[in-house]
Scaffold this motif. Structure first.
Motif, PDB file in Angstrom:
ATOM      1  N   GLU A  41       0.905  -1.183  -0.047  1.00  0.00           N
ATOM      2  CA  GLU A  41      -0.100  -0.045   0.124  1.00  0.00           C
ATOM      3  C   GLU A  41       0.750   1.324   0.229  1.00  0.00           C
ATOM      4  O   GLU A  41       0.206   2.415  -0.290  1.00  0.00           O
ATOM      5  N   ALA A  42       2.124   1.159   0.231  1.00  0.00           N
ATOM      6  CA  ALA A  42       3.177   2.450   0.379  1.00  0.00           C
ATOM      7  C   ALA A  42       3.161   2.913  -1.443  1.00  0.00           C
ATOM      8  O   ALA A  42       3.600   4.146  -1.225  1.00  0.00           O
ATOM      9  N   ALA A  43       2.891   2.110  -2.324  1.00  0.00           N
ATOM     10  CA  ALA A  43       2.865   2.684  -3.539  1.00  0.00           C
ATOM     11  C   ALA A  43       2.045   3.664  -3.763  1.00  0.00           C
ATOM     12  O   ALA A  43       2.570   4.614  -4.658  1.00  0.00           O
ATOM     13  N   ALA A  44       1.099   3.838  -2.935  1.00  0.00           N
ATOM     14  CA  ALA A  44       0.270   5.181  -3.330  1.00  0.00           C
ATOM     15  C   ALA A  44       0.809   6.495  -3.001  1.00  0.00           C
ATOM     16  O   ALA A  44       0.298   7.347  -3.267  1.00  0.00           O
ATOM     17  N   THR A  45       1.923   6.309  -1.998  1.00  0.00           N
ATOM     18  CA  THR A  45       2.529   7.447  -1.483  1.00  0.00           C
ATOM     19  C   THR A  45       3.609   7.927  -2.403  1.00  0.00           C
ATOM     20  O   THR A  45       4.240   9.016  -2.017  1.00  0.00           O
ATOM     21  N   LEU A  46       4.013   7.194  -3.472  1.00  0.00           N
ATOM     22  CA  LEU A  46       5.388   7.210  -4.261  1.00  0.00           C
ATOM     23  C   LEU A  46       4.890   8.047  -5.433  1.00  0.00           C
ATOM     24  O   LEU A  46       3.902   7.779  -6.101  1.00  0.00           O
ATOM     25  N   PRO A  47       5.820   8.621  -6.113  1.00  0.00           N
ATOM     26  CA  PRO A  47       5.321   9.441  -7.500  1.00  0.00           C
ATOM     27  C   PRO A  47       4.978   8.215  -8.612  1.00  0.00           C
ATOM     28  O   PRO A  47       5.665   7.033  -8.323  1.00  0.00           O
ATOM     29  N   ALA A  48       4.161   8.440  -9.510  1.00  0.00           N
ATOM     30  CA  ALA A  48       3.682   7.622 -10.488  1.00  0.00           C
ATOM     31  C   ALA A  48       4.757   7.043 -11.259  1.00  0.00           C
ATOM     32  O   ALA A  48       4.660   6.004 -11.551  1.00  0.00           O
ATOM     33  N   LYS A  49       5.891   7.676 -11.501  1.00  0.00           N
ATOM     34  CA  LYS A  49       6.971   7.379 -12.217  1.00  0.00           C
ATOM     35  C   LYS A  49       7.731   6.205 -11.653  1.00  0.00           C
ATOM     36  O   LYS A  49       8.650   5.319 -12.504  1.00  0.00           O
ATOM     37  N   VAL A  50       7.548   6.056 -10.393  1.00  0.00           N
ATOM     38  CA  VAL A  50       8.481   5.145  -9.754  1.00  0.00           C
ATOM     39  C   VAL A  50       7.958   3.717  -9.696  1.00  0.00           C
ATOM     40  O   VAL A  50       6.750   3.426  -9.621  1.00  0.00           O
ATOM     41  N   GLU A  51       8.932   2.788 -10.055  1.00  0.00           N
ATOM     42  CA  GLU A  51       8.538   1.241 -10.168  1.00  0.00           C
ATOM     43  C   GLU A  51       8.759   0.775  -8.751  1.00  0.00           C
ATOM     44  O   GLU A  51       9.777   0.685  -8.097  1.00  0.00           O
ATOM     45  N   VAL A  52       7.474   0.167  -8.202  1.00  0.00           N
ATOM     46  CA  VAL A  52       7.504  -0.074  -6.849  1.00  0.00           C
ATOM     47  C   VAL A  52       7.494  -1.801  -6.757  1.00  0.00           C
ATOM     48  O   VAL A  52       6.905  -2.400  -7.232  1.00  0.00           O
ATOM     49  N   PHE A  53       8.447  -2.276  -5.758  1.00  0.00           N
ATOM     50  CA  PHE A  53       8.668  -3.493  -5.290  1.00  0.00           C
ATOM     51  C   PHE A  53       8.411  -3.600  -4.013  1.00  0.00           C
ATOM     52  O   PHE A  53       8.911  -2.973  -3.294  1.00  0.00           O
ATOM     53  N   THR A  54       7.817  -4.768  -3.514  1.00  0.00           N
ATOM     54  CA  THR A  54       7.624  -5.046  -2.247  1.00  0.00           C
ATOM     55  C   THR A  54       8.545  -6.233  -1.741  1.00  0.00           C
ATOM     56  O   THR A  54       8.833  -7.244  -2.644  1.00  0.00           O
ATOM     57  N   GLY A  55       9.341  -6.120  -0.731  1.00  0.00           N
ATOM     58  CA  GLY A  55      10.392  -6.625  -0.191  1.00  0.00           C
ATOM     59  C   GLY A  55      10.691  -6.715   1.345  1.00  0.00           C
ATOM     60  O   GLY A  55      10.237  -5.526   1.921  1.00  0.00           O
ATOM     61  N   ASP A  56      11.347  -7.612   1.906  1.00  0.00           N
ATOM     62  CA  ASP A  56      11.622  -7.350   3.099  1.00  0.00           C
ATOM     63  C   ASP A  56      13.161  -7.777   3.361  1.00  0.00           C
ATOM     64  O   ASP A  56      13.448  -8.908   3.267  1.00  0.00           O
ATOM     65  N   LEU A  57      13.706  -6.924   4.256  1.00  0.00           N
ATOM     66  CA  LEU A  57      15.286  -7.061   4.578  1.00  0.00           C
ATOM     67  C   LEU A  57      15.533  -8.188   5.301  1.00  0.00           C
ATOM     68  O   LEU A  57      16.554  -8.919   5.456  1.00  0.00           O
ATOM     69  N   THR A  58      14.386  -8.706   5.951  1.00  0.00           N
ATOM     70  CA  THR A  58      14.836  -9.906   6.871  1.00  0.00           C
ATOM     71  C   THR A  58      14.312 -11.195   5.967  1.00  0.00           C
ATOM     72  O   THR A  58      14.662 -12.319   6.401  1.00  0.00           O
ATOM     73  N   VAL A  59      13.861 -10.903   4.722  1.00  0.00           N
ATOM     74  CA  VAL A  59      13.901 -12.381   3.832  1.00  0.00           C
ATOM     75  C   VAL A  59      14.513 -11.834   2.547  1.00  0.00           C
ATOM     76  O   VAL A  59      14.141 -11.342   1.624  1.00  0.00           O
ATOM     77  N   PRO A  60      15.917 -12.213   2.634  1.00  0.00           N
ATOM     78  CA  PRO A  60      16.797 -11.642   1.304  1.00  0.00           C
ATOM     79  C   PRO A  60      16.275 -11.943   0.022  1.00  0.00           C
ATOM     80  O   PRO A  60      16.242 -11.065  -0.709  1.00  0.00           O
TER      81      PRO A  60
END
Length: 301
Positions: A41-60
């Protein structure tokens, strides 16, 4: 200006105080940007031109899609240290360069030489990065100007005095926007590989003076009252780890009577003078008068 010859830059900590501005700076330079977020859901707060990926530093392994095809990473560590080695290893397998947001733990100034678990973790991650052979740049902001929002804005909004320990401790607050601009510049321009930069504001100010500067930006006097370290510990219970509270108190104690460590790194890299704390306060004055829901706070004396 578009820079299609530059592979996308992946920004971790994309919704943070610095990461969000790094994204804006990269987009302004025509760089393709990817953002790593913990929640979709954080994608909604980012500029439209940004390619958004979901990931977790605790799951490399969750980072692989974001890293594949990227050229560089703005690296902010926001997790427990256990998976750091695996994450750095994955970065090295995919990208050529990394700009790491660290801390000034190597700086020979009493303020930065206190026992600090975060600095120890940063030092470990720097060693991991160096061992991979990645092209790296380390940026080390000192005290961020925006810390004053978390620390002092609630009292200022309520029209109360700011009560805080070690009012005479001197720091050189650096504007988050300057930190982000340096990070962006070192990500997409050549000449910064192997660079190690301590970023500060241009002037040494006591904490009490910083509160006074905020008052000037608001057009009213804000009283500063000294708080004992024990009071600060009590008030901080439940809001910050005791190790962080102890580190801050030790750092501020060591900084009393010591002009803050000031560098020219921001000007050297950007070609423009770093913003003063007075500029930062003027630009963020409304944040000290409005609560987080946007309503007006009390305007007491």
């Amino acid at each position: 200006m578009n820079q299609p010859d530059i592979p996308p830059v992946l920004v971790t900590g994309a919704t943070g105080r610095v990461g969000g501005v790094v994204i804006d700076q990269l987009l302004d330079a025509g760089v393709l940007v990817r953002a790593l977020t913990h929640r979709s859901e954080a994608a909604a707060t980012l500029p439209a031109k940004v390619e958004v990926f979901t990931g977790d530093l605790t799951v490399p392994e969750s980072l692989d899609p974001a890293l594949s095809g990227a050229g560089a990473v703005f690296f902010v560590w926001t997790a427990p240290p256990q998976t750091a080695a695996a994450v750095v290893e994955r970065m090295a397998a995919h990208v050529r360069r990394v700009v790491f947001l660290s801390s000034p733990h190597q700086t020979p100034h009493p303020f930065f030489q206190q026992p600090n678990p975060m600095a120890a973790m940063h030092a470990d991650i720097e060693r991991l990065i160096a061992a991979t052979g990645l092209e790296s740049t380390i940026i080390r902001p000192g005290m961020l100007a925006s810390n004053s929002l978390a620390w002092w804005a609630p009292a200022i909004r309520a029209g109360e005095a700011v009560r805080w320990p070690y009012g005479a401790a001197e720091t050189a607050p650096v504007d988050d926007r300057d930190v982000a601009a340096v990070a962006a510049r070192t990500l997409y321009q050549d000449g910064y590989v192997g660079g190690d930069y301590v970023l500060t504001g241009p002037e040494s100010l006591t904490q009490a003076a910083q509160v006074s500067v905020i008052g000037d930006a608001l057009g009213r006097r804000i009283a500063f009252e000294e708080m004992t370290p024990d009071e600060f510990r009590s008030l901080s219970e439940g809001t910050a780890p005791s190790s962080v509270v102890d580190m801050l108190l030790a750092a501020w104690s060591a900084a009393v009577g010591q002009p803050a460590y000031v560098t020219t790194a921001v000007a050297d890299i950007l070609g423009t003078a770093p913003r003063t704390f007075r500029q930062w306060a003027a630009d963020h004055a409304t944040a000290f008068t409005e609560s987080s829901d946007g309503s007006e706070g009390s305007e007491g004396s």
